[in-house]
Structures are given as structure tokens and as C-alpha cells.
Write an enzyme that holds these catalytic residues in place. Structure first.
Site, PDB file in Angstrom:
ATOM      1  CG  HIS A 281      -1.944  -0.974   1.366  1.00  0.00           C
ATOM      2  ND1 HIS A 281      -2.109  -1.774   2.479  1.00  0.00           N
ATOM      3  CD2 HIS A 281      -2.930  -1.338   0.503  1.00  0.00           C
ATOM      4  CE1 HIS A 281      -3.144  -2.575   2.300  1.00  0.00           C
ATOM      5  NE2 HIS A 281      -3.660  -2.339   1.115  1.00  0.00           N
TER       6      HIS A 281
ATOM      7  CE  LYS B  65     -15.367  -7.115   2.657  1.00  0.00           C
ATOM      8  NZ  LYS B  65     -14.270  -6.540   1.883  1.00  0.00           N
TER       9      LYS B  65
ATOM     10  NE  ARG C 218      -3.024  -7.154  -4.345  1.00  0.00           N
ATOM     11  CZ  ARG C 218      -3.773  -7.134  -3.276  1.00  0.00           C
ATOM     12  NH1 ARG C 218      -3.252  -7.417  -2.109  1.00  0.00           N
ATOM     13  NH2 ARG C 218      -5.040  -6.862  -3.350  1.00  0.00           N
TER      14      ARG C 218
ATOM     15  CB  SER D  63      -4.406  -6.496   4.692  1.00  0.00           C
ATOM     16  OG  SER D  63      -4.076  -5.232   4.184  1.00  0.00           O
TER      17      SER D  63
HETATM   18  P1  ADP Z   1      -5.949  -5.915   0.547  1.00  0.00           P
HETATM   19  O1  ADP Z   1      -6.329  -6.608  -0.715  1.00  0.00           O
HETATM   20  O2  ADP Z   1      -4.486  -6.012   0.843  1.00  0.00           O
HETATM   21  O3  ADP Z   1      -6.835  -6.191   1.712  1.00  0.00           O
HETATM   22  P2  ADP Z   1      -7.114  -3.219   0.387  1.00  0.00           P
HETATM   23  O4  ADP Z   1      -8.535  -3.471   0.185  1.00  0.00           O
HETATM   24  O5  ADP Z   1      -6.723  -2.537   1.646  1.00  0.00           O
HETATM   25  O6  ADP Z   1      -6.137  -4.433   0.196  1.00  0.00           O
HETATM   26  O7  ADP Z   1      -6.520  -2.460  -0.857  1.00  0.00           O
HETATM   27  C1  ADP Z   1      -6.487  -1.106  -1.114  1.00  0.00           C
HETATM   28  C2  ADP Z   1      -5.829  -0.911  -2.463  1.00  0.00           C
HETATM   29  O8  ADP Z   1      -4.440  -1.273  -2.425  1.00  0.00           O
HETATM   30  C3  ADP Z   1      -6.420  -1.746  -3.586  1.00  0.00           C
HETATM   31  O9  ADP Z   1      -6.410  -0.963  -4.758  1.00  0.00           O
HETATM   32  C4  ADP Z   1      -5.464  -2.906  -3.717  1.00  0.00           C
HETATM   33  O10 ADP Z   1      -5.484  -3.459  -4.995  1.00  0.00           O
HETATM   34  C5  ADP Z   1      -4.150  -2.203  -3.431  1.00  0.00           C
HETATM   35  N1  ADP Z   1      -3.104  -3.096  -2.955  1.00  0.00           N
HETATM   36  C6  ADP Z   1      -3.117  -3.857  -1.854  1.00  0.00           C
HETATM   37  N2  ADP Z   1      -1.964  -4.534  -1.718  1.00  0.00           N
HETATM   38  C7  ADP Z   1      -1.181  -4.182  -2.776  1.00  0.00           C
HETATM   39  C8  ADP Z   1       0.129  -4.539  -3.224  1.00  0.00           C
HETATM   40  N3  ADP Z   1       0.871  -5.407  -2.540  1.00  0.00           N
HETATM   41  N4  ADP Z   1       0.573  -3.975  -4.367  1.00  0.00           N
HETATM   42  C9  ADP Z   1      -0.208  -3.115  -5.047  1.00  0.00           C
HETATM   43  N5  ADP Z   1      -1.432  -2.742  -4.694  1.00  0.00           N
HETATM   44  C10 ADP Z   1      -1.918  -3.261  -3.573  1.00  0.00           C
END
Ligand code: ADP
Length: 160
Positions: A17, A41, A90, A128
Site C-alpha cells: 500500500h 465486514k 497485483r 493485508s
Molecule cells: P488488501 O487486498 O491487501 O486487503 P485493500 O482493500 O486494503 O487491500 O486495498 C487497497 C488498495 O491497495 C487496492 O487498490 C489494492 O489493490 C491495493 N493493494 C493492496 N496490496 C497491494 C500490493 N501489494 N501492491 C499493489 N497494490 C496493492
């Protein structure tokens, strides 16, 4: 002022992130990382904990703001006068869901453009969920979450 929004659950924020936030901050005047609250959630960390972790992890980025929101990203963007939504991608597995979200958001707020930023290769496996799994078994999370929050994430996770 060009404002971009990076929404997510950030439960907790990871190095993946932060990488997206750092890179976005170079392209926009202001970037808002927003913890989206989903009443359906049950996150591991509270909204305030998640906000606090992101704030600590992004202290070095001057033009970043951290916020939380209960509602639709499309409405949040309108409130903030932001016209760009940045999502990190990703793998192909992220794509279908993100594509659907982007098209839906376009319907809800036609002035909002979704931009996809390709993950840093180093973090393409990182989520996460993985951090929670490792911390849950007492594993070290230093490679996955920013140094500044590592201990606190680990400690609080294991208190829960
Ligand atoms: P997660 O899938 O890790 O629970 P979130 O819902 O918090 O993630 O994701 C917020 C944003 O960050 C989304 O656009 C998600 O695709 C992106 N994201 C999460 N992890 C990564 C990563 N390792 N590399 C690139 N983008 C990421």
C-alpha cells in the site's frame, strides 16, 4: 488542485500500500488514503487503528492525507472534489473485481476516473490477509509492513 483518492480496507496497511501511495503522491498535488468502512465486514483493526497506522506509515510523504469514510467511494470523491481514484493491481486475480468496481463507480460518478497502478514486483504477493495470517501464528512481519508500525501491529493483533 489535482486530488487522487486511494481507498481500501488497509487492515492493516502494508508495504505494498505504502508503495502505491508514495508513487501516487508524485503524480498528484494531494493524495487521500481513505479507510473505507464496510458495515457488512468485521475488520481486525478498528477504523481508528487503521487510520493511525497509515498516518504513521506515510509520515514521510508530505502531500498525503488520511481519512475514513462510511459510504460509497463515488460519493466520497464528490465531497472531496477529487476526480481520480487510484487502485493498485497485483495480479490478474485483482483485475476482474477492480474492473467491475471501476465501471460501477463510473456510473455512480461520471466525473471520477479510475487509474490502475501496477504493483511493485517486490510486493506482488503481499496483502493485508497475508500479514494477518503471519502475525496470527506469531511470525515476523517486518518484511511486509512498514518498520515504523511493525511492533505495534504485531502487539495489537495478538491482544485481540
Ligand atoms: P488488501 O487486498 O491487501 O486487503 P485493500 O482493500 O486494503 O487491500 O486495498 C487497497 C488498495 O491497495 C487496492 O487498490 C489494492 O489493490 C491495493 N493493494 C493492496 N496490496 C497491494 C500490493 N501489494 N501492491 C499493489 N497494490 C496493492
Amino acid at each position: 488542485m489535482r486530488i487522487a483518492i486511494c481507498p481500501g480496507s488497509f487492515d492493516p496497511v502494508t508495504k505494498g500500500h505504502v508503495d502505491i501511495l508514495e508513487r501516487s503522491s508524485k503524480l498528484f498535488d494531494k493524495v487521500i488514503a481513505v479507510v473505507m468502512v464496510n458495515p457488512n465486514k468485521t475488520p481486525t483493526f478498528t477504523k481508528d487503528e487503521r487510520v493511525e497506522f497509515i498516518k504513521k506509515a506515510t509520515r514521510h510523504i508530505p502531500n498525503i492525507e488520511v481519512d475514513s469514510y462510511l459510504g460509497l467511494v463515488a460519493d466520497y470523491a464528490r465531497e472531496k472534489n477529487a476526480h481520480t481514484l487510484i487502485k493498485g493491481l497485483r495480479a490478474v486475480t485483482d483485475f476482474e473485481y477492480e474492473f467491475q468496481q471501476a465501471l460501477t463507480n463510473k456510473k455512480l460518478n461520471p466525473e471520477l476516473e479510475t487509474l490502475f497502478m501496477v504493483t511493485n514486483q517486490e510486493y506482488m504477493y503481499l496483502s493485508s490477509t497475508i500479514v494477518r495470517q503471519i502475525a496470527g501464528f506469531g511470525g515476523k512481519i517486518e518484511q511486509f509492513v512498514p518498520k515504523r508500525i511493525e511492533e505495534e501491529v504485531f502487539r495489537r493483533f495478538n491482544e485481540k
